[in-house]
Design an enzyme around this catalytic site. Structure first.
Site, PDB file in Angstrom:
ATOM      1  N   ALA A   1       0.880  -1.175   0.000  1.00 28.28           N
ATOM      2  CA  ALA A   1       0.000   0.000   0.000  1.00 28.28           C
ATOM      3  C   ALA A   1       0.916   1.223   0.000  1.00 28.28           C
ATOM      4  CB  ALA A   1      -0.879  -0.017   1.246  1.00 28.28           C
TER       5      ALA A   1
ATOM      6  N   GLY B   1       0.719  -5.025   0.907  1.00 25.25           N
ATOM      7  CA  GLY B   1      -0.488  -5.092   0.066  1.00 25.25           C
ATOM      8  C   GLY B   1      -0.260  -5.826  -1.245  1.00 25.25           C
TER       9      GLY B   1
ATOM     10  N   GLU C   1      -0.493  -9.437  -0.411  1.00 29.88           N
ATOM     11  CA  GLU C   1      -1.927  -9.659  -0.135  1.00 29.88           C
ATOM     12  C   GLU C   1      -2.737  -9.705  -1.428  1.00 29.88           C
ATOM     13  OE1 GLU C   1      -1.798  -6.323   2.622  1.00 29.88           O
ATOM     14  OE2 GLU C   1      -2.555  -7.611   4.220  1.00 29.88           O
TER      15      GLU C   1
ATOM     16  N   GLU D   1       4.971  -5.071   7.281  1.00 28.03           N
ATOM     17  CA  GLU D   1       4.215  -4.030   7.991  1.00 28.03           C
ATOM     18  C   GLU D   1       4.697  -3.757   9.415  1.00 28.03           C
ATOM     19  OE1 GLU D   1       2.843  -6.367   6.088  1.00 28.03           O
ATOM     20  OE2 GLU D   1       1.224  -5.508   4.876  1.00 28.03           O
TER      21      GLU D   1
END
Ligand code: CO8
Length: 259
Positions: free
Chosen positions: A66, A111, A114, A134
């Site tokens: 992200a 992300g 993911e 993260e």
């Protein structure tokens, strides 16, 4: 649809969705997630699209996570909304009626890892690197990484990866079952298309029902899963594809599905 951050191409029944922010290593900001969301709707609605491939632009990154610059000053409420939106877009991939292949061409971090895990099948290039970094940023995975990683590779290895934030290469990702194939970077899209073509030669209705049975079954106990399977199995017998597939077998010819 040729938007800024996500490119949608169609090639002979295969939709190729490319995350296209190479300067930020294809990091997912809100705008990119929205464009991905629309591209998925387009792939779902287009009757000519049988299989979807998701990849990243350039030779360095699939998606490096992200967008940290965008997340940096978020309030807790904004972070929750961003997390929920990303989760819903990735869930759309998982529940798409068509198979989705992640063609992982480099960094698949946070992300990005993911995103790949929401796809049905992951093929990676030799230079690919996976990780959930993260905790090194003071946060946890927020696009379903805490949920999908343990479901795919088991809790011990998932916790090791999430607690250490360490990256693994494609050999290790293959060894632990996170990906199903490693190929040269230059062959990645061709190999993904080859897999797509093999899938497309079979009954698309049957594949869609199999996807639903597998996904729903993974979310429940085996008895409920078996009930779901029997329902989908029975549904196959309402289709032309079942008749065609079995007649073709008896007549010793190649079936023509989707008539
Ligand atoms: N976000 C924003 N920009 C990024 C990101 C990112 N995730 N990753 C890389 N970039 C940018 C860099 O800032 C840099 O920009 P600039 O040239 O303007 O400085 C450019 O991309 C190139 O990157 P690097 O110079 O860092 O390239 P390197 O080859 O040196 O390093 C790495 C490559 C190792 C991939 C490195 O860029 C890196 O560590 N990136 C961050 C990886 C990461 O931590 N990802 C996880 C992010 S958090 C997340 O994904 C949570 C998901 C759930 C969110 C829930 C919402 C609340």
């Amino acid at each position: 649809m040729d938007s800024n951050n996500v490119v949608f191409n169609k090639d002979d029944g295969v939709a190729i969705i490319t995350i296209n922010r190479p300067k930020s290593l294809n990091a997912l900001n809100y705008e990119t997630l929205k464009e991905l969301d629309s591209a998925l709707d387009k792939a779902e609605d287009d009757k000519d699209v049988k299989v979807v491939i998701i990849t990243g632009s350039g030779e360095k990154a699939f998606v490096a996570g992200a967008d940290i610059a965008e997340m940096k000053n978020m309030t807790p409420l904004e972070a929750k909304k961003f997390s929920e939106y990303g989760q819903s877009v990735f869930r759309k991939i998982e529940t798409l009626s068509k198979p989705v292949i992640a063609a992982v061409n480099g960094f698949a971090l946070g992300g990005g890892c993911e995103l790949s895990m929401a796809c049905d099948i992951r093929i990676a290039s030799k230079n690919a690197k996976f990780g959930q970094p993260e905790v090194g940023l003071g946060i946890i995975p927020g696009f379903s990484g805490t949920q999908r990683l343990p479901r795919i590779i088991g809790t011990s290895k998932a916790k090791e990866l999430i607690f250490t934030g360490e990256m693994i290469n494609s050999d290790e990702a293959y060894r632990i079952g996170l990906i199903s194939k490693i190929v040269e970077l230059s062959d990645l899209i061709e190999e993904s298309k080859k897999l797509a073509k093999t899938i497309m030669s079979k009954s698309q209705i049957a594949i869609s029902l199999a996807k639903e049975a597998i996904n729903k079954g993974m979310e429940t106990d085996i008895d409920t899963g078996n009930t779901i399977e029997a329902e989908k199995f029975s549904l196959c017998f309402t289709t032309e594809d079942q008749k065609e597939g079995m007649n073709a077998f008896s007549e010793k010819r190649t079936p023509k599905f989707g008539k």
